[in-house]
Enzyme design. Structure first.
Site, mmCIF file in Angstrom:
data_model
loop_
_atom_site.group_PDB
_atom_site.id
_atom_site.type_symbol
_atom_site.label_atom_id
_atom_site.label_comp_id
_atom_site.label_asym_id
_atom_site.label_seq_id
_atom_site.Cartn_x
_atom_site.Cartn_y
_atom_site.Cartn_z
ATOM 1 N N CYS A 37 1.401 -0.842 -0.109
ATOM 2 C CA CYS A 37 -0.168 0.170 0.288
ATOM 3 C C CYS A 37 1.222 1.691 -0.114
ATOM 4 C CB CYS A 37 -0.850 0.268 0.971
ATOM 5 S SG CYS A 37 -3.014 -1.431 0.954
ATOM 6 N N PRO A 38 0.195 2.111 -0.722
ATOM 7 C CA PRO A 38 -1.034 2.344 -1.635
ATOM 8 C C PRO A 38 -0.697 1.544 -2.961
ATOM 9 C CG PRO A 38 0.497 4.492 -1.334
ATOM 10 C CD PRO A 38 1.705 3.551 -0.645
#
Length: 91
Positions: A37-38
Site C-alpha cells: 500500500c498504497p
C-alpha cells in the site's frame, strides 16, 4: 466491478445486475500480491481506467492491508465488488 481474486466491475451498479448472474466473464486481470500500500490500490485503479464500463477485472491480492483497503477504495470510486474469496494464501 471487482472480483478480488475476484472481480471488479468497471462502472456503476445501474449498468449491471451482479446478483442476477451466476458466472462472470473476466475481461482483465491484475496480480498485486508483490505490491505494498498504497501501490496496491494505485495499480488497481490504473488498470480499471483502461477498461470500459461493464467490464470485469480480476484482482489477486494478499491478506492484511491490501485486503482491507483495496476493496474499500475501489467501491468508494464507484465500482462494485462482485466476489471476494480466498484461494490458498491469496484472495
Amino acid at each position: 466491478m471487482v472480483l478480488l481474486r475476484g472481480r471488479i466491475y468497471r462502472g456503476f451498479e445501474s449498468h449491471y445486475k451482479a446478483n442476477q448472474m451466476a458466472e462472470y466473464k473476466i475481461d482483465n486481470q491484475i496480480d498485486i500480491t508483490k505490491e505494498i500500500c498504497p501501490m496496491t490500490f494505485v495499480k488497481t485503479k490504473l488498470k480499471l481506467e483502461t477498461m470500459s464500463i461493464g467490464q470485469v477485472l480480476e484482482v489477486t491480492l494478499r491478506e492484511g492491508e491490501p485486503l482491507i483497503n483495496v476493496p474499500k477504495s475501489v467501491e468508494q470510486d464507484g465500482h462494485k465488488i462482485l466476489d471476494l474469496r480466498q484461494e490458498g494464501d491469496l484472495y
